[in-house]
Design a protein around this motif. Structure first.
Motif, PDB file in Angstrom:
ATOM      1  N   LEU A 261       2.973  -6.889  -4.110  1.00  0.00           N
ATOM      2  CA  LEU A 261       2.083  -5.745  -3.914  1.00  0.00           C
ATOM      3  C   LEU A 261       0.816  -5.804  -4.765  1.00  0.00           C
ATOM      4  O   LEU A 261      -0.068  -4.969  -4.617  1.00  0.00           O
ATOM      5  N   LYS A 262       0.724  -6.776  -5.648  1.00  0.00           N
ATOM      6  CA  LYS A 262      -0.345  -6.781  -6.657  1.00  0.00           C
ATOM      7  C   LYS A 262      -1.740  -6.659  -6.056  1.00  0.00           C
ATOM      8  O   LYS A 262      -2.566  -5.871  -6.532  1.00  0.00           O
ATOM      9  N   SER A 263      -2.019  -7.420  -5.012  1.00  0.00           N
ATOM     10  CA  SER A 263      -3.369  -7.389  -4.431  1.00  0.00           C
ATOM     11  C   SER A 263      -3.713  -6.002  -3.891  1.00  0.00           C
ATOM     12  O   SER A 263      -4.875  -5.576  -3.921  1.00  0.00           O
ATOM     13  N   GLU A 264      -2.698  -5.272  -3.419  1.00  0.00           N
ATOM     14  CA  GLU A 264      -2.927  -3.923  -2.905  1.00  0.00           C
ATOM     15  C   GLU A 264      -3.127  -2.908  -4.029  1.00  0.00           C
ATOM     16  O   GLU A 264      -3.780  -1.876  -3.838  1.00  0.00           O
ATOM     17  N   LEU A 265      -2.565  -3.211  -5.183  1.00  0.00           N
ATOM     18  CA  LEU A 265      -2.578  -2.253  -6.288  1.00  0.00           C
ATOM     19  C   LEU A 265      -3.720  -2.486  -7.266  1.00  0.00           C
ATOM     20  O   LEU A 265      -3.961  -1.664  -8.150  1.00  0.00           O
ATOM     21  N   ARG A 266      -4.426  -3.631  -7.099  1.00  0.00           N
ATOM     22  CA  ARG A 266      -5.521  -3.945  -8.022  1.00  0.00           C
ATOM     23  C   ARG A 266      -6.664  -2.975  -7.801  1.00  0.00           C
ATOM     24  O   ARG A 266      -7.061  -2.683  -6.670  1.00  0.00           O
ATOM     25  N   GLN A 267      -7.200  -2.458  -8.893  1.00  0.00           N
ATOM     26  CA  GLN A 267      -8.314  -1.526  -8.839  1.00  0.00           C
ATOM     27  C   GLN A 267      -9.175  -1.733 -10.079  1.00  0.00           C
ATOM     28  O   GLN A 267      -8.847  -2.538 -10.942  1.00  0.00           O
ATOM     29  N   CYS A 271      -4.146  -2.470 -12.646  1.00  0.00           N
ATOM     30  CA  CYS A 271      -3.267  -2.333 -11.491  1.00  0.00           C
ATOM     31  C   CYS A 271      -2.495  -1.016 -11.578  1.00  0.00           C
ATOM     32  O   CYS A 271      -2.053  -0.619 -12.660  1.00  0.00           O
ATOM     33  N   LYS A 275       1.895   3.521  -8.266  1.00  0.00           N
ATOM     34  CA  LYS A 275       1.887   3.394  -6.815  1.00  0.00           C
ATOM     35  C   LYS A 275       2.820   2.278  -6.372  1.00  0.00           C
ATOM     36  O   LYS A 275       3.536   2.406  -5.383  1.00  0.00           O
ATOM     37  N   GLY A 276       2.825   1.172  -7.120  1.00  0.00           N
ATOM     38  CA  GLY A 276       3.696   0.054  -6.788  1.00  0.00           C
ATOM     39  C   GLY A 276       5.158   0.451  -6.825  1.00  0.00           C
ATOM     40  O   GLY A 276       5.939   0.105  -5.934  1.00  0.00           O
ATOM     41  N   GLU A 279       6.083   2.665  -3.880  1.00  0.00           N
ATOM     42  CA  GLU A 279       6.255   1.906  -2.640  1.00  0.00           C
ATOM     43  C   GLU A 279       7.591   1.175  -2.625  1.00  0.00           C
ATOM     44  O   GLU A 279       8.252   1.083  -1.580  1.00  0.00           O
TER      45      GLU A 279
END
Length: 335
Positions: A261-267, A271, A275-276, A279
């Motif tokens: 999920l890392k790429s989706e959670l990067r901000q 990270c 949210k991770g 999910e």
């Protein structure tokens, strides 16, 4: 190098975290050491010598190595970073362990001895360049003046494993002293290791960096309810966790879904661990509900109506039946 080594090495290269770790471990949480007191050193400790016309080498690689300036005197004397209190340098070595090593005292002794040896050789080279005059034959033979001093070395083993450390914490624990007479046993020198067990470390809340979130998360990652409570309590720190801290939690918790999920959670800023985790819990719940429905279908087809009725209300029996039918939640889930 093991897969888990790189994230732990990258994580502990940060001087602010090292200062935080030492302030809690050595000074009970008092802010004695600042990041400005920490300097990174080369972690490769290599020495070489000639023997039988052949060049021999010995190499020790520690995970991270620092020179740290610590104050002289009582810690109560330290009021701030610029009050003129004398500080002396010591060498801090960090050895990260994801698994138990039953010869850890020997490994630490070897690395520490190599570190002292290299300091001695540095002093010898300095004297040679300066054409140092020796005060007596002892100084000449050792290439070490009576007034020379070595910097103290402190190796800290940081253990991330889920099982309690049952390996030796001192040299005598792995030495067969029973064969020696008692008076000789007393003469044998011991060598203890400094060990931090991440999942049993009691002073987590004294940390001021994301060491608090990393240690705290790993202390609760085996129980979904406990981890949910922990994440809610420390939501602010976990909403934007630095990437290397996120990576360390991923590999040491073995929660593969977090890595996926890392790429989706990067901000911006890091990270979003909260949210991770949400999910993962939602995904686990959906997966478990699907598997339970499959179980009931199997029980119905196998005409095991009594077992199916009992499984409706008995969670432990339901888990037993799911295991019997090979219906297991993916390993990233909670135990």
């Amino acid at each position: 190098m093991a897969k888990k080594d790189i994230p732990s090495i990258n994580y502990f290269k940060d001087k602010t975290r090292i200062a935080d770790l030492l302030n809690v471990y050595l000074y009970g949480g008092n802010k004695i050491i600042s990041p400005q007191d920490v300097s990174e050193l080369n972690p490769i400790l290599a020495k070489s010598w000639w023997n039988d016309k052949k060049l021999k080498t010995n190499v020790n690689i520690t995970d991270v190595l620092f020179e740290v300036k610590i104050p002289v005197g009582k810690e109560t004397d330290v009021k701030n970073d610029d009050n003129g209190i004398q500080k002396i340098p010591i060498i801090i070595s960090i050895q990260n362990q994801s698994d138990i090593s039953y010869v850890m005292p020997v490994r630490v002794i070897n690395a520490d001895a190599n570190g002292y040896y290299l300091q001695w050789k540095d002093i010898e080279r300095k004297h040679k360049r300066e054409k140092q005059a020796w005060a007596d034959h002892g100084e000449f033979l050792s290439k070490f003046k009576e007034s020379d001093r070595l910097k103290p070395i402190l190796t800290i083993v940081i253990y991330f494993g889920k099982d309690n450390w049952n390996g030796a914490k001192s040299l005598k624990e792995i030495t067969d002293l029973k064969v020696c007479p008692l008076h000789i046993q007393k003469q044998m020198k011991d060598y203890s290791i400094d060990l931090i067990e991440v999942r049993n470390f009691s002073d987590v809340e004294k940390f001021t960096t994301d060491l608090r979130e990393v240690f705290g998360f790993l202390q609760n990652d085996g129980n979904k309810q406990q981890l949910e409570k922990y994440v809610e309590k420390h939501r602010e720190g976990l909403l934007s966790l630095e990437e290397d801290a996120y990576d360390l939690i991923c590999v040491m918790s073995d929660m593969k879904k977090l890595q996926e999920l890392k790429s989706e959670l990067r901000q911006e800023g890091g990270c979003n661990m909260c949210k991770g985790l949400e999910e993962i819990i939602e995904d686990e719940t959906r997966q478990r509900e699907t598997l339970v429905n499959i179980l009931y279908e199997h029980l119905y087809n196998d005409e095991r109506m009594g077992d199916m009725k009992r499984a409706f209300t008995d969670k432990d029996y339901r888990r037993q039946l799911m295991k019997e039918y090979g219906l297991q939640v993916e390993p990233y889930s909670f135990s």
